[in-house]
Design a protein around this motif. Structure first.
Motif, PDB file in Angstrom:
ATOM      1  N   THR A  48       2.031-105.487 -45.087  1.00  0.00           N
ATOM      2  CA  THR A  48       2.604-106.785 -44.704  1.00  0.00           C
ATOM      3  C   THR A  48       3.744-106.586 -43.708  1.00  0.00           C
ATOM      4  O   THR A  48       3.818-107.274 -42.676  1.00  0.00           O
ATOM      5  CB  THR A  48       3.121-107.538 -45.950  1.00  0.00           C
ATOM      6  OG1 THR A  48       2.113-107.500 -46.956  1.00  0.00           O
ATOM      7  CG2 THR A  48       3.459-108.972 -45.630  1.00  0.00           C
ATOM      8  N   GLU A  67      11.826 -98.789 -43.579  1.00  0.00           N
ATOM      9  CA  GLU A  67      11.059 -98.511 -44.794  1.00  0.00           C
ATOM     10  C   GLU A  67      11.819 -97.471 -45.616  1.00  0.00           C
ATOM     11  O   GLU A  67      12.224 -96.440 -45.092  1.00  0.00           O
ATOM     12  CB  GLU A  67       9.653 -98.014 -44.413  1.00  0.00           C
ATOM     13  CG  GLU A  67       8.902 -97.255 -45.492  1.00  0.00           C
ATOM     14  CD  GLU A  67       8.716 -98.012 -46.804  1.00  0.00           C
ATOM     15  OE1 GLU A  67       8.319 -99.178 -46.770  1.00  0.00           O
ATOM     16  OE2 GLU A  67       8.994 -97.397 -47.872  1.00  0.00           O
ATOM     17  N   SER A  76       0.391-100.262 -50.576  1.00  0.00           N
ATOM     18  CA  SER A  76      -0.564-100.253 -49.465  1.00  0.00           C
ATOM     19  C   SER A  76      -1.295 -98.931 -49.250  1.00  0.00           C
ATOM     20  O   SER A  76      -2.096 -98.819 -48.330  1.00  0.00           O
ATOM     21  CB  SER A  76       0.131-100.685 -48.171  1.00  0.00           C
ATOM     22  OG  SER A  76       0.585-102.010 -48.302  1.00  0.00           O
ATOM     23  N   SER A  80      -8.013-100.610 -53.625  1.00  0.00           N
ATOM     24  CA  SER A  80      -9.439-100.230 -53.743  1.00  0.00           C
ATOM     25  C   SER A  80     -10.032 -99.929 -52.373  1.00  0.00           C
ATOM     26  O   SER A  80     -11.201 -99.588 -52.268  1.00  0.00           O
ATOM     27  CB  SER A  80     -10.242-101.342 -54.415  1.00  0.00           C
ATOM     28  OG  SER A  80      -9.712-101.667 -55.665  1.00  0.00           O
ATOM     29  N   LEU A  82     -10.840-101.875 -49.901  1.00  0.00           N
ATOM     30  CA  LEU A  82     -11.873-102.786 -49.411  1.00  0.00           C
ATOM     31  C   LEU A  82     -11.253-103.872 -48.544  1.00  0.00           C
ATOM     32  O   LEU A  82     -10.198-104.422 -48.879  1.00  0.00           O
ATOM     33  CB  LEU A  82     -12.602-103.447 -50.586  1.00  0.00           C
ATOM     34  CG  LEU A  82     -13.486-102.512 -51.419  1.00  0.00           C
ATOM     35  CD1 LEU A  82     -14.036-103.235 -52.642  1.00  0.00           C
ATOM     36  CD2 LEU A  82     -14.627-101.956 -50.571  1.00  0.00           C
ATOM     37  N   THR A 405      -6.439-107.340 -47.126  1.00  0.00           N
ATOM     38  CA  THR A 405      -7.362-107.882 -46.130  1.00  0.00           C
ATOM     39  C   THR A 405      -6.703-108.932 -45.237  1.00  0.00           C
ATOM     40  O   THR A 405      -6.991-109.018 -44.045  1.00  0.00           O
ATOM     41  CB  THR A 405      -8.574-108.514 -46.855  1.00  0.00           C
ATOM     42  OG1 THR A 405      -9.149-107.526 -47.709  1.00  0.00           O
ATOM     43  CG2 THR A 405      -9.611-109.042 -45.887  1.00  0.00           C
TER      44      THR A 405
HETATM   45  C1  FAD Z   1      -5.047-101.479 -57.667  1.00  0.00           C
HETATM   46  C2  FAD Z   1      -5.040-102.365 -56.460  1.00  0.00           C
HETATM   47  C3  FAD Z   1      -6.201-102.548 -55.733  1.00  0.00           C
HETATM   48  C4  FAD Z   1      -6.196-103.377 -54.615  1.00  0.00           C
HETATM   49  N1  FAD Z   1      -7.326-103.473 -53.868  1.00  0.00           N
HETATM   50  C5  FAD Z   1      -7.335-104.256 -52.773  1.00  0.00           C
HETATM   51  C6  FAD Z   1      -8.482-104.295 -51.934  1.00  0.00           C
HETATM   52  O1  FAD Z   1      -9.467-103.576 -52.145  1.00  0.00           O
HETATM   53  N2  FAD Z   1      -8.461-105.133 -50.867  1.00  0.00           N
HETATM   54  C7  FAD Z   1      -7.385-105.920 -50.607  1.00  0.00           C
HETATM   55  O2  FAD Z   1      -7.461-106.687 -49.649  1.00  0.00           O
HETATM   56  N3  FAD Z   1      -6.249-105.864 -51.346  1.00  0.00           N
HETATM   57  C8  FAD Z   1      -6.201-105.043 -52.408  1.00  0.00           C
HETATM   58  N4  FAD Z   1      -5.061-104.933 -53.163  1.00  0.00           N
HETATM   59  C9  FAD Z   1      -3.868-105.693 -52.771  1.00  0.00           C
HETATM   60  C10 FAD Z   1      -3.090-104.991 -51.646  1.00  0.00           C
HETATM   61  O3  FAD Z   1      -3.125-103.595 -51.795  1.00  0.00           O
HETATM   62  C11 FAD Z   1      -1.635-105.461 -51.624  1.00  0.00           C
HETATM   63  O4  FAD Z   1      -1.610-106.861 -51.606  1.00  0.00           O
HETATM   64  C12 FAD Z   1      -0.880-104.954 -50.381  1.00  0.00           C
HETATM   65  O5  FAD Z   1      -1.052-103.571 -50.197  1.00  0.00           O
HETATM   66  C13 FAD Z   1       0.607-105.280 -50.527  1.00  0.00           C
HETATM   67  O6  FAD Z   1       1.256-104.817 -49.362  1.00  0.00           O
HETATM   68  P1  FAD Z   1       2.809-105.092 -49.122  1.00  0.00           P
HETATM   69  O7  FAD Z   1       3.121-104.579 -47.774  1.00  0.00           O
HETATM   70  O8  FAD Z   1       3.115-106.520 -49.390  1.00  0.00           O
HETATM   71  O9  FAD Z   1       3.548-104.239 -50.249  1.00  0.00           O
HETATM   72  P2  FAD Z   1       3.833-102.620 -50.282  1.00  0.00           P
HETATM   73  O10 FAD Z   1       2.696-101.877 -49.712  1.00  0.00           O
HETATM   74  O11 FAD Z   1       4.231-102.305 -51.648  1.00  0.00           O
HETATM   75  O12 FAD Z   1       5.043-102.475 -49.295  1.00  0.00           O
HETATM   76  C14 FAD Z   1       6.373-102.813 -49.640  1.00  0.00           C
HETATM   77  C15 FAD Z   1       7.264-101.731 -49.053  1.00  0.00           C
HETATM   78  O13 FAD Z   1       8.623-102.142 -49.152  1.00  0.00           O
HETATM   79  C16 FAD Z   1       9.398-100.962 -49.274  1.00  0.00           C
HETATM   80  N5  FAD Z   1      10.718-101.307 -49.804  1.00  0.00           N
HETATM   81  C17 FAD Z   1      11.027-101.818 -51.014  1.00  0.00           C
HETATM   82  N6  FAD Z   1      12.348-101.969 -51.131  1.00  0.00           N
HETATM   83  C18 FAD Z   1      12.897-101.559 -49.974  1.00  0.00           C
HETATM   84  C19 FAD Z   1      14.240-101.459 -49.497  1.00  0.00           C
HETATM   85  N7  FAD Z   1      15.283-101.806 -50.258  1.00  0.00           N
HETATM   86  N8  FAD Z   1      14.446-100.994 -48.250  1.00  0.00           N
HETATM   87  C20 FAD Z   1      13.403-100.626 -47.443  1.00  0.00           C
HETATM   88  N9  FAD Z   1      12.126-100.683 -47.867  1.00  0.00           N
HETATM   89  C21 FAD Z   1      11.870-101.145 -49.105  1.00  0.00           C
HETATM   90  C22 FAD Z   1       8.583-100.120 -50.247  1.00  0.00           C
HETATM   91  O14 FAD Z   1       8.922 -98.750 -50.186  1.00  0.00           O
HETATM   92  C23 FAD Z   1       7.163-100.402 -49.793  1.00  0.00           C
HETATM   93  O15 FAD Z   1       6.660 -99.409 -48.914  1.00  0.00           O
HETATM   94  C24 FAD Z   1      -5.024-104.077 -54.263  1.00  0.00           C
HETATM   95  C25 FAD Z   1      -3.845-103.883 -54.991  1.00  0.00           C
HETATM   96  C26 FAD Z   1      -3.848-103.008 -56.072  1.00  0.00           C
HETATM   97  C27 FAD Z   1      -2.594-102.753 -56.825  1.00  0.00           C
END
Ligand code: FAD
Length: 607
Positions: A48, A67, A76, A80, A82, A405
């Motif tokens: 995101t 980060e 991330s 899975s 996908l 996705t």
């Molecule tokens: C088991 C599982 C299977 C999934 N499978 C799928 C799938 O097949 N297809 C699909 O579309 N979605 C899937 N999802 C959902 C998807 O993976 C998540 O919605 C997505 O990866 C979330 O991304 P994000 O960037 O919001 O969060 P994150 O990837 O968690 O990123 C947040 C980041 O913020 C950083 N951060 C936190 N606090 C601080 C701070 N104070 N200072 C600086 N950085 C900080 C963290 O280190 C982290 O890297 C799945 C989720 C799970 C758990």
């Protein structure tokens, strides 16, 4: 608003060079964090945050991304993998969500990242049943999968995937001989997208960097800068220089894309009585990785479980099996899989396999945390049931929820809000038109892979492996191998990867630690039964040569990595979450981020 495109990137500098996350670039970007005021500062380098940084940079805004750990170190890299519309949403008649996700799937496979997102065939097995039930199952699932294809074709920017097909029992077992014949009457085969989730995030961040974004990992936000009732920046600690003081980064808008750490952001403002506007809870999902030889099949499976669905997905020379879905209140940096999670997954998959899997088959295990919105979502800001953008305080936007996705939609939504706040005339989101680094010219590079292999004196398999991971940036790895033949050697203990990939990760992909390379730039930590421990020394030597590590650093990196692997193994033998977590947290993050435990978490452990 400042139009920064071209300021970092001179006309003579290629997009590739500008998108190299090298050690020198990190130093320069750290300096920019201290010196500049950015239009948008993004916290969080998951899909995101990296997507939001790219969206903002491509609109001509000046952007910084910070980060705390490594790119994709949170959820991330643990999905899975996908890129899917979600058959489940179709069943729940959430048609707009299916439409949105299939549109994104089409864009990623055809234009934005065809080198990283590929079609994967998946079978929906039709359960063994008598006459009428059998007809009903085929009609029900058949209609669902047909609707999925129609949605993708009509609304989804072109399917980019073959059409579904009905299979008899024999047809299904021909494609998936390991399916138990007594459990099925047939199957339906459909296609979805598959991605290396960690690599796509790195690619997004690099593409943002190529458009002028400052991208700094190991940079943890510890607080917000405020003027009156407005957020005007953040305080950052450089975790690579733990003795150096915190510093301030000024920004007109701060975007927090911190997944399961979102509530921490609002807590940093709790002294001024800010209501978060939304709350994010964590749900743990565990996956197992087993060798391809453990199951005979040419397609994936989607199975119903008592609570959700289970995927069995081919992954190179392996299968990924998952997932679980349980609340998690413990260490969010290193969610631990317990013996209970593992036996649940084995039980579920063994219901349909002719040769049951055991723990001896397992090569790797990983756990991730779903950032789920819970309550308090401000209805005016809620953009879909799946994700939300809120502004708990002037100058601070929180974006969370959704799924991998649809990262691009979330990114566009939050940057639209930022642009409105900045009040200027920035362009609308362009990311649906913007191929990521390595995507330009990919179909031709794939077509010419045999010639490329001949010219470079390597096998076609090596070129395919590189193209599917780096796209047209493969030429840079080939050049490194030509300059230093030692880099053409396979890695000890993981011969499908080359030493050049480790050097490239350190010099161009922002990898700072051995863990970054073995866990996210490559997937050696989950794809080998030794979990990377037999690769650690070789990879650390290549990193040392690339980054100038001395012997002490090299040994510390290896020691930390081996300790991490051992702690994970221990945790996976523990009966439940609490004991698994206790075993895992014995080894802190190589960057010291794991000290982060919420107040509730501590309470739970003390009890
Ligand atoms: C088991 C599982 C299977 C999934 N499978 C799928 C799938 O097949 N297809 C699909 O579309 N979605 C899937 N999802 C959902 C998807 O993976 C998540 O919605 C997505 O990866 C979330 O991304 P994000 O960037 O919001 O969060 P994150 O990837 O968690 O990123 C947040 C980041 O913020 C950083 N951060 C936190 N606090 C601080 C701070 N104070 N200072 C600086 N950085 C900080 C963290 O280190 C982290 O890297 C799945 C989720 C799970 C758990």
């Amino acid at each position: 608003m400042s139009a920064n495109v071209g300021r970092v990137r001179e006309a003579s500098v290629s997009r590739y060079t500008a998108g190299r996350l090298s050690p020198i670039r990190r130093v320069a970007d750290l300096r920019r964090l201290r010196d500049e005021q950015f239009d948008v500062l993004v916290i969080g380098g998951g899909v995101t945050g990296a997507g939001a940084a790219l969206d903002a940079a491509s609109r001509g805004l000046s952007v910084a991304l910070v980060e705390a750990r490594d790119l994709a170190a949170g959820t991330s890299s643990r999905s899975s993998k996908l890129i899917h519309g979600g058959l489940r949403y179709l069943e729940q008649l959430e048609l707009h969500l299916v439409h949105e996700a299939l549109t994104e799937r089409g864009l990623l496979t055809s234009r934005l990242a065809p080198h990283l997102v590929r079609p994967v065939p998946i079978l929906v097995p039709l359960p063994a049943a008598s006459g009428p039930a059998r007809v009903w199952h085929r009609a029900y699932y058949g209609l669902g999968v047909a609707a999925y294809d129609v949605f993708a074709g009509v609304f989804g920017n072109g399917r980019g995937m073959p059409l579904h097909r009905h299979l008899t029992r024999d047809g299904a077992r021909h494609l998936f001989p390991s399916l138990r014949a007594d459990k099925i009457t047939g199957a339906i085969r459909y296609f979805d997208g598959q991605v290396d989730d960690a690599r796509l995030v790195v690619n997004l961040a690099r593409t943002a960097a190529s458009l002028g974004a400052a991208v700094v990992t190991s940079a943890r936000v510890t607080g917000f800068l405020r003027e009156a009732r407005e957020v005007v920046g953040v305080k950052v600690r450089d975790l690579e220089a733990p003795d150096s003081p915190e510093f301030e980064v000024r920004a007109r808008t701060v975007v927090a894309a911190t997944g399961v750490w979102s509530d921490d952001m609002s807590q940093m403002l709790s002294d001024v009585g800010v209501r978060p506007g939304m709350r994010v809870r964590a749900s743990k999902g565990v996956h197992l990785v087993v060798p391809r030889s453990a199951i005979t099949g040419e397609a994936g499976l989607i199975l119903r479980t008592p609570t959700s669905v289970l995927f069995v997905i081919p992954w190179g020379g392996h299968w990924i099996i998952g997932t679980t879905d349980t609340d998690w209140h413990l260490d969010r940096s290193h969610p631990a899989a317990s013996a209970r999670d593992i036996s649940y997954l084995l039980d579920q998959v063994n219901t349909v396999l002719d040769r049951p899997l055991t723990t001896d088959d397992i090569e790797g295990v990983y756990a991730g945390l779903r950032p789920l919105l819970s309550g308090e979502a401000d209805s005016t800001s809620k953009l879909s049931r799946e994700h939300a953008v809120v502004e708990p305080m002037l100058g601070l936007l929180l974006v969370a929820g959704g799924k991998y996705t649809t990262y691009r939609v979330m990114a566009a939504d939050v940057i639209d809000r930022a642009v409105r706040r900045l009040g200027g005339r920035a362009r609308p989101s362009l990311t649906d038109q913007l191929p990521l680094l390595g995507a330009d010219g990919y179909p031709a590079a794939w077509r010419d892979r045999q010639d490329t292999a001949r010219r470079h004196g390597v096998t076609a398999g090596v070129i395919e492996h590189l193209l599917e991971r780096y796209g047209t940036l493969t030429v840079h790895l080939l050049a490194m191998m030509a300059n230093d033949p030692a880099l053409a050697a396979p890695l000890d203990g993981a011969p499908e990867y080359l030493a050049a990939e480790v050097a490239y990760a350190a010099l161009a992909e922002g990898a700072l630690h051995l863990d970054d390379v073995l866990t996210r730039r490559t997937r050696i930590s989950i794809e080998t039964a030794h979990r990377g421990s037999e690769t650690a020394a070789h990879a650390a030597q290549v990193m040392a040569d690339a980054l100038g590590w001395d012997k002490a650093v090299q040994e510390r990196e290896i020691e930390h990595y081996l300790a991490r692997v051992e702690a994970e193994r221990q945790s996976q033998m523990m009966p439940d979450d609490l004991t698994a977590d206790a075993a895992r947290i014995g080894v802190p993050d190589v960057r010291g981020f794991a000290a982060d435990r919420g107040a509730n978490d501590l309470l739970e452990i003390d009890l």
